[in-house]
Motif scaffolding. Structure first.
Motif, PDB file in Angstrom:
ATOM      1  N   GLU A 101      -1.113   2.982   2.768  1.00 42.29           N
ATOM      2  CA  GLU A 101       0.249   2.459   2.904  1.00 42.29           C
ATOM      3  C   GLU A 101       0.272   1.023   2.386  1.00 42.29           C
ATOM      4  OE1 GLU A 101       3.550   1.553   6.433  1.00 42.29           O
ATOM      5  OE2 GLU A 101       1.758   2.753   6.859  1.00 42.29           O
ATOM      6  N   ASN A 102       1.092   0.770   1.379  1.00 41.19           N
ATOM      7  CA  ASN A 102       1.209  -0.563   0.808  1.00 41.19           C
ATOM      8  C   ASN A 102       2.600  -1.117   1.084  1.00 41.19           C
ATOM      9  OD1 ASN A 102       1.116  -2.914  -0.648  1.00 41.19           O
ATOM     10  ND2 ASN A 102       0.928  -1.941  -2.656  1.00 41.19           N
ATOM     11  N   ASN A 103       2.668  -2.080   1.999  1.00 42.28           N
ATOM     12  CA  ASN A 103       3.947  -2.695   2.363  1.00 42.28           C
ATOM     13  C   ASN A 103       4.103  -4.090   1.765  1.00 42.28           C
ATOM     14  OD1 ASN A 103       4.711  -0.527   4.172  1.00 42.28           O
ATOM     15  ND2 ASN A 103       3.166  -1.315   5.585  1.00 42.28           N
ATOM     16  N   TYR A 104       3.200  -4.449   0.861  1.00 38.87           N
ATOM     17  CA  TYR A 104       3.262  -5.798   0.281  1.00 38.87           C
ATOM     18  C   TYR A 104       4.444  -5.912  -0.665  1.00 38.87           C
ATOM     19  CZ  TYR A 104       1.994 -10.009  -2.269  1.00 38.87           C
ATOM     20  OH  TYR A 104       2.012 -11.259  -2.837  1.00 38.87           O
ATOM     21  N   GLU A 105       5.167  -7.003  -0.540  1.00 39.34           N
ATOM     22  CA  GLU A 105       6.329  -7.244  -1.395  1.00 39.34           C
ATOM     23  C   GLU A 105       6.060  -8.469  -2.266  1.00 39.34           C
ATOM     24  OE1 GLU A 105       9.609  -7.708   1.217  1.00 39.34           O
ATOM     25  OE2 GLU A 105       9.589  -5.616   1.898  1.00 39.34           O
ATOM     26  N   GLY A 106       6.248  -8.325  -3.539  1.00 37.61           N
ATOM     27  CA  GLY A 106       6.037  -9.432  -4.454  1.00 37.61           C
ATOM     28  C   GLY A 106       4.876  -9.169  -5.397  1.00 37.61           C
ATOM     29  N   ASP A 107       4.605 -10.141  -6.248  1.00 38.02           N
ATOM     30  CA  ASP A 107       3.518 -10.042  -7.213  1.00 38.02           C
ATOM     31  C   ASP A 107       2.251 -10.651  -6.630  1.00 38.02           C
ATOM     32  OD1 ASP A 107       5.284  -8.936  -9.023  1.00 38.02           O
ATOM     33  OD2 ASP A 107       5.799 -10.871  -9.919  1.00 38.02           O
ATOM     34  N   THR A 132     -14.926  10.629   8.085  1.00 35.01           N
ATOM     35  CA  THR A 132     -14.200  11.715   7.421  1.00 35.01           C
ATOM     36  C   THR A 132     -12.721  11.378   7.247  1.00 35.01           C
ATOM     37  OG1 THR A 132     -13.831  12.791   9.565  1.00 35.01           O
ATOM     38  CG2 THR A 132     -15.774  13.476   8.299  1.00 35.01           C
ATOM     39  N   LYS A 133     -12.274  10.322   7.947  1.00 34.38           N
ATOM     40  CA  LYS A 133     -10.893   9.864   7.830  1.00 34.38           C
ATOM     41  C   LYS A 133     -10.898   8.353   7.597  1.00 34.38           C
ATOM     42  CE  LYS A 133      -9.057  13.360  11.024  1.00 34.38           C
ATOM     43  NZ  LYS A 133      -8.302  13.591  12.286  1.00 34.38           N
ATOM     44  N   ILE A 134     -10.219   7.930   6.544  1.00 34.81           N
ATOM     45  CA  ILE A 134     -10.153   6.507   6.214  1.00 34.81           C
ATOM     46  C   ILE A 134      -8.699   6.130   5.946  1.00 34.81           C
ATOM     47  CG2 ILE A 134     -10.982   4.680   4.678  1.00 34.81           C
ATOM     48  CD1 ILE A 134     -13.336   6.492   3.958  1.00 34.81           C
ATOM     49  N   GLN A 135      -8.279   5.009   6.508  1.00 32.65           N
ATOM     50  CA  GLN A 135      -6.903   4.554   6.336  1.00 32.65           C
ATOM     51  C   GLN A 135      -6.903   3.110   5.845  1.00 32.65           C
ATOM     52  OE1 GLN A 135      -4.529   3.505   9.870  1.00 32.65           O
ATOM     53  NE2 GLN A 135      -2.917   4.845   9.066  1.00 32.65           N
ATOM     54  N   LEU A 136      -6.099   2.842   4.835  1.00 30.96           N
ATOM     55  CA  LEU A 136      -5.943   1.484   4.324  1.00 30.96           C
ATOM     56  C   LEU A 136      -4.470   1.111   4.369  1.00 30.96           C
ATOM     57  CD1 LEU A 136      -6.939  -1.106   2.908  1.00 30.96           C
ATOM     58  CD2 LEU A 136      -6.650   0.089   0.726  1.00 30.96           C
ATOM     59  N   ARG A 137      -4.187  -0.025   4.997  1.00 29.98           N
ATOM     60  CA  ARG A 137      -2.810  -0.521   5.073  1.00 29.98           C
ATOM     61  C   ARG A 137      -2.790  -1.943   4.532  1.00 29.98           C
ATOM     62  NH1 ARG A 137       1.664  -0.238   9.750  1.00 29.98           N
ATOM     63  NH2 ARG A 137       2.890  -2.048   9.148  1.00 29.98           N
ATOM     64  N   ILE A 138      -1.855  -2.211   3.631  1.00 30.89           N
ATOM     65  CA  ILE A 138      -1.722  -3.530   3.023  1.00 30.89           C
ATOM     66  C   ILE A 138      -0.346  -4.098   3.357  1.00 30.89           C
ATOM     67  CG2 ILE A 138      -1.686  -4.835   0.863  1.00 30.89           C
ATOM     68  CD1 ILE A 138      -3.639  -2.846  -0.295  1.00 30.89           C
ATOM     69  N   ASP A 139      -0.338  -5.322   3.886  1.00 29.92           N
ATOM     70  CA  ASP A 139       0.904  -5.983   4.272  1.00 29.92           C
ATOM     71  C   ASP A 139       0.928  -7.406   3.719  1.00 29.92           C
ATOM     72  OD1 ASP A 139       2.151  -3.996   6.203  1.00 29.92           O
ATOM     73  OD2 ASP A 139       0.186  -4.269   7.145  1.00 29.92           O
ATOM     74  N   ASN A 140       2.083  -8.065   3.911  1.00 28.64           N
ATOM     75  CA  ASN A 140       2.182  -9.475   3.544  1.00 28.64           C
ATOM     76  C   ASN A 140       1.357 -10.318   4.517  1.00 28.64           C
ATOM     77  OD1 ASN A 140       4.289  -9.607   1.332  1.00 28.64           O
ATOM     78  ND2 ASN A 140       5.397  -8.445   2.883  1.00 28.64           N
ATOM     79  N   ARG A 192      -7.991 -10.769   4.520  1.00 30.94           N
ATOM     80  CA  ARG A 192      -6.823 -11.486   4.015  1.00 30.94           C
ATOM     81  C   ARG A 192      -7.210 -12.208   2.734  1.00 30.94           C
ATOM     82  NH1 ARG A 192      -6.511 -11.821   9.671  1.00 30.94           N
ATOM     83  NH2 ARG A 192      -4.612 -10.856  10.491  1.00 30.94           N
ATOM     84  N   LEU A 193      -6.467 -11.909   1.667  1.00 30.95           N
ATOM     85  CA  LEU A 193      -6.768 -12.478   0.359  1.00 30.95           C
ATOM     86  C   LEU A 193      -5.600 -13.328  -0.118  1.00 30.95           C
ATOM     87  CD1 LEU A 193      -8.244  -9.319  -1.412  1.00 30.95           C
ATOM     88  CD2 LEU A 193      -9.498 -11.126  -0.229  1.00 30.95           C
TER      89      LEU A 193
END
Length: 201
Positions: A101-107, A132-140, A192-193
């Protein structure tokens, strides 16, 4: 992602593969240690010590390699990079349940090659412990960049978290990207990058 820095003479394994092999040696030696006799103890301890020394040497080489790479800051196509790495990892390491899930807004600007290397090692770290299950979530991240949270269902002992070779690589990569890392529990890593758009000019 493949390691193209092969030894021309003997086709040496990539550093990730080498670290994986060393992890197996350390794990096997630790199991042997539980049932080793007094006469065997010295040899088992020697194996563990030398394996750790070799792993530290390879880990240091990875840090040196990352530091020598050109800055190469550019626009990050987050979804494209993530899905490419996931697809190639499934082909090589086997199938696993994947939720992204990618919720990041912007460049977002960073170092594309190293960012991809980070995603790869996050997956490999989870799979190393048989997730066996991996989840990645990206936010601002407070308008400073992105916050990545990766969770899995791997069974990890407390000692493995600090002693895991992949964790050491991930720490090195995050440092190269000038980010910060948190490990709230054994099955969750938050990274956090910073958005490095100013470094592209």
């Amino acid at each position: 992602m493949k390691d193209t820095n092969k030894n021309e003479n003997n086709g040496s394994l990539s550093r990730n593969d080498q670290l994986g092999c060393i992890n197996l040696i350390i794990g096997a030696a630790e199991c042997l240690k539980k049932s080793a006799t007094d006469d065997q103890q010295f040899f088992v301890d020697t194996i563990i010590q030398k394996a750790w020394e070799l792993r530290d040497d390879i880990g240091g080489a990875i840090k040196e390699t990352l530091s020598e790479l050109p800055d190469g800051y550019d626009y990050i196509y987050i979804n494209e990079i993530v899905e490419r790495i996931v697809s190639s990892t499934k082909m090589e390491a086997g199938s696993f349940e994947w939720d992204f899930e990618n919720n990041y807004e912007g460049d977002f600007y960073s170092r594309p090659g190293i960012f991809a290397y980070l995603i790869q090692n996050l997956l490999l770290c989870s799979l190393h412990f048989e997730a066996t299950k991996i989840q990645l979530r990206i936010d601002n991240w407070d308008n400073r960049g992105i916050s990545m949270q990766i969770t899995d269902n791997a069974t990890i002992e407390e000692t493995n978290v600090t002693d895991n070779a992949f964790s050491k690589i991930i720490d090195t990569i995050v440092e190269a990207l000038e980010g910060i890392i948190e490990k709230p529990n054994n099955n969750c890593v938050i990274i956090r990058l910073p958005n490095s758009i100013q470094k592209t000019h």
